[in-house]
Design a protein around this motif. Structure first.
Motif, PDB file in Angstrom:
ATOM      1  N   LYS A 207       8.825  -2.283  -2.994  1.00 29.70           N
ATOM      2  CA  LYS A 207       9.096  -3.237  -1.915  1.00 29.70           C
ATOM      3  C   LYS A 207       8.902  -2.608  -0.537  1.00 29.70           C
ATOM      4  O   LYS A 207       8.290  -3.195   0.358  1.00 29.70           O
ATOM      5  N   SER A 208       9.430  -1.396  -0.355  1.00 31.73           N
ATOM      6  CA  SER A 208       9.347  -0.765   0.963  1.00 31.73           C
ATOM      7  C   SER A 208       8.101   0.085   1.150  1.00 31.73           C
ATOM      8  O   SER A 208       7.704   0.379   2.283  1.00 31.73           O
ATOM      9  N   GLY A 209       7.497   0.510   0.035  1.00 33.23           N
ATOM     10  CA  GLY A 209       6.345   1.396   0.114  1.00 33.23           C
ATOM     11  C   GLY A 209       6.719   2.851   0.295  1.00 33.23           C
ATOM     12  O   GLY A 209       5.844   3.716   0.446  1.00 33.23           O
ATOM     13  N   ALA A 210       8.015   3.167   0.292  1.00 31.54           N
ATOM     14  CA  ALA A 210       8.474   4.532   0.525  1.00 31.54           C
ATOM     15  C   ALA A 210       8.371   5.375  -0.738  1.00 31.54           C
ATOM     16  O   ALA A 210       8.593   4.886  -1.845  1.00 31.54           O
ATOM     17  N   CYS A 211       8.034   6.658  -0.570  1.00 32.92           N
ATOM     18  CA  CYS A 211       8.055   7.621  -1.673  1.00 32.92           C
ATOM     19  C   CYS A 211       9.493   8.111  -1.842  1.00 32.92           C
ATOM     20  O   CYS A 211      10.064   8.725  -0.925  1.00 32.92           O
ATOM     21  N   LEU A 212      10.084   7.850  -2.994  1.00 34.90           N
ATOM     22  CA  LEU A 212      11.480   8.214  -3.244  1.00 34.90           C
ATOM     23  C   LEU A 212      11.634   9.680  -3.641  1.00 34.90           C
ATOM     24  O   LEU A 212      12.638  10.314  -3.308  1.00 34.90           O
ATOM     25  N   LYS A 213      10.638  10.191  -4.368  1.00 37.67           N
ATOM     26  CA  LYS A 213      10.739  11.566  -4.841  1.00 37.67           C
ATOM     27  C   LYS A 213       9.359  12.072  -5.250  1.00 37.67           C
ATOM     28  O   LYS A 213       8.538  11.310  -5.769  1.00 37.67           O
ATOM     29  N   THR A 214       9.097  13.340  -4.984  1.00 37.84           N
ATOM     30  CA  THR A 214       7.876  13.988  -5.444  1.00 37.84           C
ATOM     31  C   THR A 214       8.255  15.082  -6.429  1.00 37.84           C
ATOM     32  O   THR A 214       9.102  15.935  -6.128  1.00 37.84           O
ATOM     33  N   LEU A 215       7.649  15.052  -7.622  1.00 36.50           N
ATOM     34  CA  LEU A 215       7.945  16.013  -8.680  1.00 36.50           C
ATOM     35  C   LEU A 215       6.838  17.055  -8.747  1.00 36.50           C
ATOM     36  O   LEU A 215       5.661  16.717  -8.885  1.00 36.50           O
ATOM     37  N   TYR A 216       7.229  18.328  -8.633  1.00 36.86           N
ATOM     38  CA  TYR A 216       6.285  19.438  -8.718  1.00 36.86           C
ATOM     39  C   TYR A 216       6.652  20.332  -9.893  1.00 36.86           C
ATOM     40  O   TYR A 216       7.805  20.663 -10.106  1.00 36.86           O
ATOM     41  N   SER A 217       5.632  20.715 -10.656  1.00 33.86           N
ATOM     42  CA  SER A 217       5.794  21.722 -11.701  1.00 33.86           C
ATOM     43  C   SER A 217       4.450  22.110 -12.284  1.00 33.86           C
ATOM     44  O   SER A 217       4.240  23.257 -12.673  1.00 33.86           O
ATOM     45  N   HIS A 218       3.517  21.137 -12.347  1.00 32.96           N
ATOM     46  CA  HIS A 218       2.185  21.438 -12.870  1.00 32.96           C
ATOM     47  C   HIS A 218       1.405  22.317 -11.900  1.00 32.96           C
ATOM     48  O   HIS A 218       1.557  22.207 -10.677  1.00 32.96           O
ATOM     49  N   ASN A 219       0.528  23.144 -12.461  1.00 38.84           N
ATOM     50  CA  ASN A 219      -0.319  24.031 -11.659  1.00 38.84           C
ATOM     51  C   ASN A 219      -1.769  23.565 -11.647  1.00 38.84           C
ATOM     52  O   ASN A 219      -2.700  24.372 -11.663  1.00 38.84           O
ATOM     53  N   GLY A 220      -1.956  22.280 -11.610  1.00 42.61           N
ATOM     54  CA  GLY A 220      -3.292  21.712 -11.582  1.00 42.61           C
ATOM     55  C   GLY A 220      -3.205  20.208 -11.547  1.00 42.61           C
ATOM     56  O   GLY A 220      -2.112  19.623 -11.552  1.00 42.61           O
ATOM     57  N   PRO A 221      -4.355  19.526 -11.469  1.00 38.86           N
ATOM     58  CA  PRO A 221      -4.371  18.065 -11.444  1.00 38.86           C
ATOM     59  C   PRO A 221      -3.591  17.470 -12.613  1.00 38.86           C
ATOM     60  O   PRO A 221      -3.642  17.987 -13.737  1.00 38.86           O
ATOM     61  N   VAL A 222      -2.848  16.392 -12.345  1.00 38.18           N
ATOM     62  CA  VAL A 222      -2.111  15.682 -13.394  1.00 38.18           C
ATOM     63  C   VAL A 222      -2.956  14.485 -13.799  1.00 38.18           C
ATOM     64  O   VAL A 222      -3.045  13.491 -13.084  1.00 38.18           O
ATOM     65  N   TRP A 223      -3.598  14.599 -14.960  1.00 38.82           N
ATOM     66  CA  TRP A 223      -4.578  13.606 -15.383  1.00 38.82           C
ATOM     67  C   TRP A 223      -3.949  12.365 -15.997  1.00 38.82           C
ATOM     68  O   TRP A 223      -4.547  11.284 -15.947  1.00 38.82           O
TER      69      TRP A 223
ATOM     70  N   THR B 216       0.853  -1.184   0.000  1.00 39.09           N
ATOM     71  CA  THR B 216       0.000   0.000   0.000  1.00 39.09           C
ATOM     72  C   THR B 216       0.890   1.235   0.000  1.00 39.09           C
ATOM     73  O   THR B 216       1.782   1.361   0.844  1.00 39.09           O
ATOM     74  N   LEU B 217       0.646   2.141  -0.955  1.00 43.36           N
ATOM     75  CA  LEU B 217       1.459   3.344  -1.100  1.00 43.36           C
ATOM     76  C   LEU B 217       0.628   4.556  -0.685  1.00 43.36           C
ATOM     77  O   LEU B 217      -0.403   4.846  -1.299  1.00 43.36           O
ATOM     78  N   LYS B 218       1.072   5.253   0.347  1.00 42.58           N
ATOM     79  CA  LYS B 218       0.331   6.387   0.868  1.00 42.58           C
ATOM     80  C   LYS B 218       1.196   7.645   0.817  1.00 42.58           C
ATOM     81  O   LYS B 218       2.355   7.616   1.188  1.00 42.58           O
ATOM     82  N   GLY B 219       0.586   8.749   0.345  1.00 44.08           N
ATOM     83  CA  GLY B 219       1.328   9.990   0.265  1.00 44.08           C
ATOM     84  C   GLY B 219       0.596  11.079  -0.495  1.00 44.08           C
ATOM     85  O   GLY B 219       0.697  12.257  -0.162  1.00 44.08           O
ATOM     86  N   HIS B 220      -0.143  10.717  -1.548  1.00 51.06           N
ATOM     87  CA  HIS B 220      -0.933  11.712  -2.268  1.00 51.06           C
ATOM     88  C   HIS B 220      -2.066  12.219  -1.371  1.00 51.06           C
ATOM     89  O   HIS B 220      -2.620  11.465  -0.563  1.00 51.06           O
ATOM     90  N   THR B 221      -2.410  13.488  -1.539  1.00 49.12           N
ATOM     91  CA  THR B 221      -3.467  14.077  -0.722  1.00 49.12           C
ATOM     92  C   THR B 221      -4.813  14.117  -1.438  1.00 49.12           C
ATOM     93  O   THR B 221      -5.834  14.424  -0.819  1.00 49.12           O
TER      94      THR B 221
END
Length: 360
Positions: free
Chosen positions: A139-155, A105-110
């Motif tokens: 395997k670990s379920g860890a978030c390695l990196k979060t990429l930001y640049s878009h100014n709205g939902p990424v569809w 289970t991967l948790k992190g998005h809001t």
């Protein structure tokens, strides 16, 4: 009884009369080179037909087993015969496709997750309504990196190698080097949200589909838009897929096949009763425009189409709500729905142990 052409090419003569005829026919039936020619004549390597065997197959019966397995698989696709594996849960979970067991289970998005793609053996990339793209260790379920640049939902996202393409409500698509976690290009030109993206197999063309009712082809090196295809419908382009010189797109209930080099319309496919949300194109003989399209959408149906004939081969029924993601290969179709279920339609089964879905 005359011998088939493949026997003559092997220099095999007509069997003598009884009592030796049964023995000779048995020997012919076990001739693996004969089965190899039969496979070639039958063109069994065409998708969606299996072309490989397990290591347990007898070397002496290799091509006979290939022919038999592929014949069964082809009939299953034609008749909609498959075993259905159902997986229930949320979209931020990873499941074993063979057993349906939860692996991670991967948790992190809001906010809601709209697209995911595997990256190598142990990584996953996801995009969200929260405007972010995340890279995960499976395997670990860890978030390695979060990429930001878009100014709205990424569809939408698509990955080829280390290159990731994303499309957003902010009217742009972006190219990323996900190994280095770096933004490479911003593709600007659409006048409305970008709902669909794809990358060709040569990794030279980026493809985008938008609510502005256009499909755009971009040079991946410099970001130039070198072709605009106007879909010609009154609604958004919701899905695009490019394969071997052709583009499949969906707008409302219509699927359109385009020539990627010229931008010309090749054929349209009608059959969905509500808006199509996703599709995948697989060409097997681009010179003769032969191949398959799998599509799904708000009517809850998964359909697969014969590109050349323009017909729906089968309609798979089982989801109770919108199907917003699909993927298929030679053996199976995977579909994900708002009903919180993932279904895997496995056609690589014996005909005695399968479900039969209604045609069309």
């Amino acid at each position: 009884m005359a011998l088939p052409p493949c026997m003559h090419r092997l220099g095999i003569s007509q069997p003598d009369s009884m009592p030796e005829v049964s023995l000779k026919w048995q020997m012919l039936a076990e001739n693996d080179q004969l089965w190899k020619l039969k496979c070639k004549e039958s063109k069994i390597v065409d998708i969606p037909v299996q072309t490989t065997l397990t290591h347990s197959a007898s070397a002496q019966a290799l091509w006979k087993r290939i022919f038999q397995t592929n014949l069964t698989l082809r009939k299953n696709w034609e008749r909609g015969r498959c075993r259905v594996l159902e997986v229930s849960g949320h979209s931020n979970r990873i499941w074993n496709s063979s057993t349906g067991m939860l692996l991670q289970t991967l948790k992190g998005h809001t906010r809601g997750i709209w697209a995911i793609r595997f990256y190598g053996r142990n990584s996953l990339v996801s995009s969200s309504y929260d405007g972010s793209i995340k890279i995960w260790n499976i395997k670990s379920g860890a978030c390695l990196k979060t990429l930001y640049s878009h100014n709205g939902p990424v569809w939408a996202i698509e990955r080829k190698g280390d290159l990731l393409l994303s499309g957003s409500q902010d009217k742009t698509a972006k190219l990323w080097d996900i190994r280095r976690h770096r933004l490479l290009l911003t593709l600007s030109g659409h006048t409305a949200a970008v709902f669909a993206v794809d990358i060709d197999d040569s990794i030279s063309i980026a493809l985008t589909g938008s609510a502005d009712r256009s499909i755009r082809l971009w040079n991946i090196i410099n970001g130039d838009c070198h072709r605009i295809i106007w879909a010609g419908h009154a609604s958004s382009v919701m899905a695009v897929n490019i394969n071997m010189g052709f583009i499949a797109s969906s707008s409302d209930t219509i699927i359109t096949l385009w020539n990627a080099k010229t931008g010309d319309k090749v054929r349209q496919y009608l059959g969905h009763s509500r808006r199509i949300e996703c599709l995948q194109l697989r060409m097997t003989d681009p010179d003769n425009v032969i191949g398959y399209i799998v599509s799904a959408g708000r009517d809850g149906f998964v359909k697969y189409w014969d590109i050349k004939e323009g017909t729906c081969i089968q309609t798979l029924r089982g989801h109770m709500d919108v199907v917003n993601s699909i993927h298929f290969d030679e053996l199976r179709i995977a579909s994900a729905s708002y009903d919180h279920e993932i279904k895997i339609w496995d056609f690589n089964v014996d005909t005695d142990s399968v479900n039969v879905t209604p045609k069309r």
